[in-house]
Structure formats: C-alpha cells, structure tokens
Write a protein that holds these residues in place. Structure first.
Motif, mmCIF file in Angstrom:
data_model
loop_
_atom_site.group_PDB
_atom_site.id
_atom_site.type_symbol
_atom_site.label_atom_id
_atom_site.label_comp_id
_atom_site.label_asym_id
_atom_site.label_seq_id
_atom_site.Cartn_x
_atom_site.Cartn_y
_atom_site.Cartn_z
ATOM 1 N N VAL A 64 -2.919 -5.628 -7.047
ATOM 2 C CA VAL A 64 -3.502 -6.829 -6.451
ATOM 3 C C VAL A 64 -3.450 -7.958 -7.464
ATOM 4 C CG1 VAL A 64 -5.511 -7.806 -5.293
ATOM 5 C CG2 VAL A 64 -5.035 -5.354 -5.110
ATOM 6 N N ASP A 65 -2.917 -9.096 -7.026
ATOM 7 C CA ASP A 65 -2.800 -10.243 -7.917
ATOM 8 C C ASP A 65 -2.956 -11.522 -7.107
ATOM 9 O OD1 ASP A 65 -2.290 -11.986 -9.980
ATOM 10 O OD2 ASP A 65 -0.111 -11.722 -9.918
ATOM 11 N N ASN A 66 -4.092 -12.200 -7.277
ATOM 12 C CA ASN A 66 -4.340 -13.501 -6.662
ATOM 13 C C ASN A 66 -4.090 -13.481 -5.150
ATOM 14 O OD1 ASN A 66 -5.083 -16.203 -6.694
ATOM 15 N ND2 ASN A 66 -2.979 -16.918 -7.044
ATOM 16 N N GLY A 67 -4.660 -12.513 -4.481
ATOM 17 C CA GLY A 67 -4.538 -12.431 -3.029
ATOM 18 C C GLY A 67 -3.278 -11.763 -2.529
ATOM 19 N N GLU A 68 -2.389 -11.361 -3.435
ATOM 20 C CA GLU A 68 -1.167 -10.668 -3.040
ATOM 21 C C GLU A 68 -1.312 -9.175 -3.319
ATOM 22 O OE1 GLU A 68 2.308 -12.257 -4.831
ATOM 23 O OE2 GLU A 68 2.180 -14.187 -3.800
ATOM 24 N N TRP A 69 -1.061 -8.383 -2.294
ATOM 25 C CA TRP A 69 -1.107 -6.929 -2.410
ATOM 26 C C TRP A 69 0.331 -6.431 -2.446
ATOM 27 C CZ3 TRP A 69 -5.785 -3.859 -1.747
ATOM 28 C CH2 TRP A 69 -6.936 -4.648 -1.656
ATOM 29 N N LYS A 70 0.689 -5.755 -3.530
ATOM 30 C CA LYS A 70 2.067 -5.342 -3.734
ATOM 31 C C LYS A 70 2.153 -3.825 -3.863
ATOM 32 C CE LYS A 70 3.055 -9.593 -6.326
ATOM 33 N NZ LYS A 70 3.556 -10.141 -7.601
ATOM 34 N N THR A 71 3.237 -3.267 -3.317
ATOM 35 C CA THR A 71 3.492 -1.841 -3.446
ATOM 36 C C THR A 71 4.978 -1.591 -3.242
ATOM 37 O OG1 THR A 71 2.757 0.372 -2.753
ATOM 38 C CG2 THR A 71 3.169 -1.234 -1.012
ATOM 39 N N SER A 72 5.399 -0.366 -3.483
ATOM 40 C CA SER A 72 6.787 0.037 -3.279
ATOM 41 C C SER A 72 6.810 1.319 -2.468
ATOM 42 C CB SER A 72 7.495 0.250 -4.620
ATOM 43 O OG SER A 72 8.841 0.640 -4.421
ATOM 44 N N ILE A 73 7.550 1.301 -1.360
ATOM 45 C CA ILE A 73 7.668 2.466 -0.477
ATOM 46 C C ILE A 73 9.144 2.667 -0.152
ATOM 47 C CG2 ILE A 73 7.061 3.479 1.758
ATOM 48 C CD1 ILE A 73 4.497 1.869 1.707
ATOM 49 N N ASN A 74 9.649 3.853 -0.416
ATOM 50 C CA ASN A 74 11.052 4.174 -0.122
ATOM 51 C C ASN A 74 12.005 3.130 -0.702
ATOM 52 O OD1 ASN A 74 10.157 6.404 1.322
ATOM 53 N ND2 ASN A 74 10.205 5.332 3.282
ATOM 54 N N SER A 75 11.765 2.786 -1.962
ATOM 55 C CA SER A 75 12.604 1.835 -2.696
ATOM 56 C C SER A 75 12.521 0.418 -2.153
ATOM 57 C CB SER A 75 14.076 2.291 -2.721
ATOM 58 O OG SER A 75 14.202 3.565 -3.313
ATOM 59 N N ASN A 76 11.563 0.128 -1.277
ATOM 60 C CA ASN A 76 11.348 -1.213 -0.757
ATOM 61 C C ASN A 76 10.095 -1.814 -1.395
ATOM 62 O OD1 ASN A 76 13.488 -1.384 1.333
ATOM 63 N ND2 ASN A 76 12.346 0.324 2.227
ATOM 64 N N THR A 77 10.202 -3.048 -1.875
ATOM 65 C CA THR A 77 9.055 -3.751 -2.435
ATOM 66 C C THR A 77 8.379 -4.552 -1.335
ATOM 67 O OG1 THR A 77 10.088 -3.910 -4.608
ATOM 68 C CG2 THR A 77 8.308 -5.452 -4.134
ATOM 69 N N LEU A 78 7.090 -4.279 -1.107
ATOM 70 C CA LEU A 78 6.334 -4.917 -0.038
ATOM 71 C C LEU A 78 5.260 -5.807 -0.652
ATOM 72 C CD1 LEU A 78 5.789 -1.844 2.314
ATOM 73 C CD2 LEU A 78 7.785 -3.348 2.156
ATOM 74 N N ILE A 79 5.100 -6.999 -0.093
ATOM 75 C CA ILE A 79 4.068 -7.938 -0.531
ATOM 76 C C ILE A 79 3.306 -8.426 0.696
ATOM 77 C CG2 ILE A 79 3.566 -10.139 -1.652
ATOM 78 C CD1 ILE A 79 6.099 -9.814 -3.286
ATOM 79 N N PHE A 80 1.992 -8.246 0.672
ATOM 80 C CA PHE A 80 1.117 -8.741 1.725
ATOM 81 C C PHE A 80 0.247 -9.844 1.125
ATOM 82 C CE2 PHE A 80 2.390 -4.660 3.192
ATOM 83 C CZ PHE A 80 2.265 -4.657 4.569
#
Length: 558
Positions: free
Chosen positions: A109-125
């Motif tokens: 979590v960074d300044n309202g951005e939630w980041k993760t990696s699933i199946n080699s894909n980088t996701l940002i919410f």
C-alpha cells in the motif's frame, strides 16, 4: 455495445477527478472498462449500492442471443464478506455460487494505491479509502474498504470510475434469495462455458477394424439414413450422415478425436473427412467406379483428383495412431513410463466449416486387425460474441477439395499415392476476380517404413502453378520422442531409442498433422490455371515402396 461505448466516451468530462469526493448518498456508480489503455472501449459496468451490499451489472448485449447465453448478477455483501453470482438461463434453469473474497493476496500500500502481482501480472488498485461508502466492481481481490477509482494491469488502464450519483428509484436487480442449484465457483464457471459450446457428436466409441460386412445403400448418398453408422472397406471405414448446426459466422469450430487400440499394435494412418457425393459412389460400389487415371508406372489411381462432375473427399484431419495405446498398456508395465489411456487429437476446422445441410462424415484407420481401434469424434463450436448478427444468412466462403491421395479405401482396393515416383499430380482450378482471398490448405505425409523409405527421409514438396514453381514445403517432424508415453508396444532398440522416437515426414505416431497454407490470391483472375504437386519419391526396395498421402483444398472467401 460499441455505440454505447462511443457515447460514453463523449461524456468523459463527467469522469470524477482524483480530488473529487464521492457523495455519501451515492447509490449508482458507473465504471468504464477499457480493453487497451484508455482509448479502446469494451463495456460499461454499473454498480448499485444498497447499504452494505452492492450489485454489479454488466450491460445486456443488443440483439438475438446465441445458444447458451445466460443472465448473471453479482451481489457483494460487505458485512458477511461474501460474493454471490447467480446465472439464469432462458430455459428457467438457475445456478448460483457463493464465495469469500480472497484473503491470501499480499498487498503493498502506497498513498492510496494497492499493488500486487498475480500470475506474473502487476495489478494496481487506486482506492478512495476516505469515502464514506465501499464500492469495488472487482470484489474477488478482497479490497472491501473504500471506492475503486482506477484499476491498472501491467501499467495499462483497465477500469475507471466515471460517475458516482444519487438516483431515485434505481433497481439493483439483486436476488432476494438464492435460486436454483448451488455449485462451487469453479463448477459455475465450467457450466457457463460449457453451455455456450455447441457439441455435435459424430461417432461415439465406434470400432474401426477389419472383418465387418460392408454396408450398401440403394439410391446414393441422399438415401443414407441419418445418425446411422455404416461400415465399409471391411470395417476400416465408417460413415455417418449428420446435420451440422448452422451457426453465426463468429463461431470457431474444432474437431476432437479420442482413439485407443482395441487390439491393433501398430501405428496407422487415419483420416476424418467429408464424403462428397461422387466419392460415395466409389465407397458404396468399388473404387474402380471412381474417376481414374493411369500413371506412367502403368498403375490405376482411383478418385484422387477433382474434376468436372466429381469432387475428391474433403479432408478435415489427418491423424496417426500410436503403437497400441490402451489395449497394450498393462502388458508393458514396469518400463518406468505411465502410458496414457488414449490419444487425443484436437484441430481447428473453422476455415472448412461452410455447411448448410446434412453432410456425410467418414473416419478411416488403415488396419487388418480384428479388434482394430475405438474412436469417438465430436465437432465443438465456440462463440466469439453473445449475439447473432443480422446478416447471418450470408455465405462468406467455400472449401473446395482439389485432390486427396490418402487412400481411405485402401482395404477395398484403392491404390496408394505412389504415383510421384514417375508422375506429378495436376488439377485445374479457377478463381474469380471478386474473390476476397484464396488459400490452398495442404496436408502432406510421407510413408515407406524402412530406413531409406520416404517416411524417414525429408523430401521437398513443390507446388507449381501453370508449370512454374510457386511454393515449396518439406513436411518433417523432429519432436516424435515427446509422444513416447502413447506408444507402449513401439519397437525398442539396443541404444535406448524407440521406433516412435524417430523423426518422420510430417507426422509422429500419436499426432495429427497440421495443414500448411499457400496464398492463391494472385491467380484470382477468372481464368483456368493448373496446380501441380511434385515430390521426389524414393524407389522401391526389395518389394517395399514409398508413397505420399497429400490432400489439398481451396479456401475461398468472398
């Protein structure tokens, strides 16, 4: 759907800015989901909020729906942390599944951005966690607090909040109670996909062997009874008349073949093909009744070339049985290999699927074994749209068989394709100027089962147009060793290799041969042209001969 997306794109000023607060009383949230970046539109998603519950609605496609289409509603209960998906079909059948949102995802979590990696894909919410409400049209990721403003996958914008507003009288479409049969999430996904697929069963565990009595039909191909399996060529060829469904042009069509030995231990040539009316006469009577030419070797070659008033069989799939898979598995235990139970072949035939009437489909496996082989054949059709286009009655193309030397009537006396030792094969064709595109669909496999036979020696196939070389192709497979577990009774040698490991001319025991394509558009001028196939076939050795099974069809689009 595209028209809706364009109108919404014109309303981009309504997109909420990153600083704009989400109204506390908002009960309808409109999201724009993008295909690539923020330019190409796919669909609009509406989320209806009702207290601590939301309903996620996707727009219904406009027009007549295809077979198997279902209406879905996704409901999220934030208090119970549950997600329910209900699928309703026009035949009044209902399925639903309930699951918890994922809690195993590791977030940064960074300044309202939630980041993760699933199946080699980088996701940002990008979540507005200061909002007084919680709304997320992607609930499975477990982000249950706040409102989703933007969603990125691999740096590309995938979803963006357009509007959050208070609307009176809005209906969420929520189910007050679950209806129908409860299933797991994976079961529902499987059911929804399977009901969209149109499956036509052609042959169901049919035996292809030697020793059966030949059928005979008075009245020709039109007199064949529907859904009746007929045996010819001593039982090595089976036929069936089926009605293939007339489907929208956006469907893709695949043949699926399941095969296992029922006593035959050898690798055999097999073919699945459309039986043309003229070719049926040779099946029903004798190959000698087919149009025949005499080669320079003095031998007769029956039914291999299309000509005025006669079409050679249209080959769908060329496949090869392995050495005894299924029947001989138990006999060969202890080799450290888990033998597969059957061979499975799957090949797309969309470019050949131009049928609007009953068709007769044949399956052949060359063998002289009383047990032979067991085969099951399906044609499966997959949609690429949820609706039926208004112009679906148009015929957009044709598949025209030109030649076929795969001697599916071998056990009834049809000659092998060994003419290439002294001859080339020539057909006449004509393509009209209004042709949008034209391709030659070409399948070639070489045979001659000894060290210097054409089965084991690469040979260049040359295709000449009007006597001039136009295309070349050298059919050759070097990956046959990958299919060792399909060949329990393949011959084993002192050095650890097996016969099924050897590279071959366009095939391996247990595989289907892929067609190659050649562009024929330059000859779409309304004039007659000749197409010639030339192969430097090897000479016979001690009574053994080489031969080539080649088939060609013109795929024409208008």
């Amino acid at each position: 759907m595209k028209r809706i997306a364009i109108l919404l794109l014109a309303a981009l000023p309504l997109i909420m800015s990153a600083q704009e607060k989400v109204p506390k009383e908002a009960n309808r949230f409109t999201y724009h989901q993008y295909e690539y970046g923020d330019r190409t539109d796919t669909t609009v998603i509406t989320v209806i909020r009702d207290g601590q519950r939301i309903t996620i609605l996707s727009p219904e496609p406009q027009g007549r729906k295809i077979q198997g289409y279902c209406h879905t509603v996704t409901t999220v209960d934030y208090e119970a942390d549950s997600i329910t998906v209900t699928a309703a079909y026009d035949d009044s059948s209902y399925y639903y599944r309930t699951a918890l949102s994922r809690s195993d995802i590791e977030w940064r979590v960074d300044n309202g951005e939630w980041k993760t990696s699933i199946n080699s894909n980088t996701l940002i919410f990008k979540m507005d966690d200061k909002a007084h409400v919680s709304v997320n049209p992607l609930p499975h990721y477990g982000l249950n607090k706040g409102v989703l403003r933007e969603y990125y996958r691999n740096g590309q914008l995938r979803m963006k909040l357009l509007k959050a507003e208070k609307v009176k009288g809005v209906k969420s479409g929520m189910c007050k109670e679950e209806r129908g049969r409860r299933v797991t999430p994976r079961e529902l996904d499987r059911i929804m996909k399977e009901r969209l697929v149109v499956t036509t069963r052609i042959f169901d565990h049919e035996q292809i062997c030697w020793g059966k009595k030949n059928a005979h039909i008075d009245g020709g191909i039109r007199a064949i009874p529907a859904d009746t399996v007929l045996h010819y060529a001593g039982g090595t060829l089976i036929l069936k008349k089926v009605k293939l469904p007339r489907l929208p042009h956006h469907y893709q069509h695949f043949v699926e073949i399941h095969q296992q030995s029922n006593g035959d231990a050898y690798d055999r040539t097999g073919s699945l093909f459309i039986v043309t009316p003229g070719f049926f006469e040779g099946i029903n009577q004798h190959p000698d009744s087919l149009p025949t030419f005499v080669g320079r070797d003095g031998q007769r070659y029956q039914g291999m070339i299309s000509q005025t008033g006669y079409d050679a069989p249209l080959e769908l799939v060329r496949f090869f049985t392995p050495f005894g898979v299924g029947h001989f598995n138990d006999r060969m235990k202890g080799y450290g290999i888990d033998w597969r139970d059957e061979t499975y072949y799957r090949q797309e035939i969309t470019d050949l699927y131009h049928f609007d009437d009953d068709v007769v489909i044949g399956a052949w496996i060359g063998n002289y074994d009383g047990g032979g082989h067991i085969v099951t054949v399906d044609i499966k059709s997959y949609p690429n749209d949820y609706t039926i286009p208004e112009d679906n009655t148009e015929v957009s193309g044709l598949a025209l068989p030109c030649f076929n030397t795969c001697n599916v009537l071998e056990m009834a006396g049809q000659n092998y394709g060994k003419l290439f030792a002294t001859d080339s094969l020539t057909v006449i064709f004509k393509l009209y100027p209004e042709t949008k595109s034209a391709k030659l669909r070409y399948i070639s496999t070489g045979h001659g089962g000894w060290g210097e036979g054409d089965e084991f020696v690469p040979k260049t196939n040359t295709i000449l147009i009007d006597g001039k070389p136009a295309f070349t192709h050298t059919p050759w497979r070097q990956d046959c060793g990958c299919y060792r577990d399909l060949n329990p009774v393949s011959g084993n040698f002192w050095n650890g290799l097996s016969s099924s490991d050897f590279s071959r001319s366009g095939w391996c025991p247990g595989t289907a041969t892929q067609p190659v394509y050649f562009d024929m558009s330059p000859w779409a001028d309304g004039k007659e042209h000749t197409l010639t196939v030339a192969i430097p076939q090897g000479k016979p050795v001690e009574g053994m001969f080489s031969h080539w099974a080649v088939s060609g069809a013109l795929i024409v689009e208008y």
